[in-house]
Design a protein around this motif. Sequence first.
Motif, short mmCIF file in Angstrom:
data_model
loop_
_atom_site.label_atom_id
_atom_site.label_comp_id
_atom_site.label_asym_id
_atom_site.label_seq_id
_atom_site.Cartn_x
_atom_site.Cartn_y
_atom_site.Cartn_z
N LEU A 259 0.83 -1.20 0.00
CA LEU A 259 0.00 0.00 0.00
C LEU A 259 0.86 1.25 0.00
O LEU A 259 1.93 1.28 0.63
N LEU A 260 0.40 2.29 -0.67
CA LEU A 260 1.03 3.60 -0.60
C LEU A 260 0.51 4.31 0.64
O LEU A 260 -0.52 3.91 1.21
N PRO A 261 1.15 5.39 1.05
CA PRO A 261 0.58 6.19 2.13
C PRO A 261 -0.79 6.73 1.71
O PRO A 261 -1.03 6.97 0.53
N PHE A 262 -1.68 6.92 2.67
CA PHE A 262 -3.02 7.40 2.38
C PHE A 262 -3.04 8.92 2.30
O PHE A 262 -2.31 9.61 3.01
N LYS A 263 -3.93 9.44 1.46
CA LYS A 263 -4.23 10.87 1.41
C LYS A 263 -5.18 11.19 2.57
O LYS A 263 -5.91 10.33 3.04
N LYS A 264 -5.21 12.44 3.00
CA LYS A 264 -5.98 12.82 4.19
C LYS A 264 -7.46 13.08 3.94
O LYS A 264 -8.27 13.02 4.86
N GLY A 265 -7.84 13.36 2.70
CA GLY A 265 -9.20 13.81 2.40
C GLY A 265 -10.31 12.91 2.92
O GLY A 265 -11.29 13.38 3.48
N ALA A 266 -10.17 11.61 2.74
CA ALA A 266 -11.21 10.67 3.17
C ALA A 266 -11.40 10.73 4.68
O ALA A 266 -12.53 10.62 5.19
N PHE A 267 -10.33 10.92 5.40
CA PHE A 267 -10.38 10.93 6.86
C PHE A 267 -10.98 12.24 7.39
O PHE A 267 -11.75 12.22 8.34
N TYR A 268 -10.65 13.35 6.74
CA TYR A 268 -11.28 14.61 7.09
C TYR A 268 -12.79 14.52 6.85
O TYR A 268 -13.59 14.97 7.67
N LEU A 269 -13.16 13.91 5.73
CA LEU A 269 -14.57 13.76 5.39
C LEU A 269 -15.30 12.91 6.42
O LEU A 269 -16.39 13.28 6.89
N ALA A 270 -14.72 11.79 6.82
CA ALA A 270 -15.36 10.90 7.80
C ALA A 270 -15.51 11.60 9.15
O ALA A 270 -16.55 11.47 9.81
#
Length: 175
Positions: A78-89
């Motif tokens: 896996l690559l590092p995750f982007k933050k957008g999904a986590f901000y959204l949740a």
Amino acid sequence: MMGLMEILPERCVQIAKRELLFMGPVGLIMYLGGVFFINRQRSSTAMTVMAEVGERMVQENLKVWIYPEGTRNNTGDLLPFKKGAFYLAVQAQVPIIPVVYSSFTSFYDPRTKLFTSGTIKVEVLDDIPTSGLTVDDIPQLMDTCHQAMRTTFLRISKAPQENGATAGTGAQPAQ
């Protein structure tokens, strides 16, 4: 992504990078399928779209399918995750339900863009609650999610001979 449009639960939308919108019929199908497009080159625009999606999640009881790596990956990890999904949740105070696909590197050649036969396994993990979390909790939330997904990814991804792939026969160009 297009195949998922047929199996996603009701009231579920996907988020994709804006560049996919301009991929001819694929982009049109995605647009007509209700995909939200994010311009990753302009963070202010991307944040506006994500804020709109967050509001609609709450108001319209939408579920959102996001690819947290943000791009394709042929590394076998896996690559590092982007933050957008986590901000959204966290903004919507909704749980994250990680869905992990096994690697397709054993039956896909990125140089030739050819597939041979193989199997992709999909595993849905337990939800990760965000209730009560704030922006300050996002780094830990990202780490928790990444660790759970990576552990599963490495477990369900197998070597070519274990994955049913056949060397060279039945190769088809990637679409």
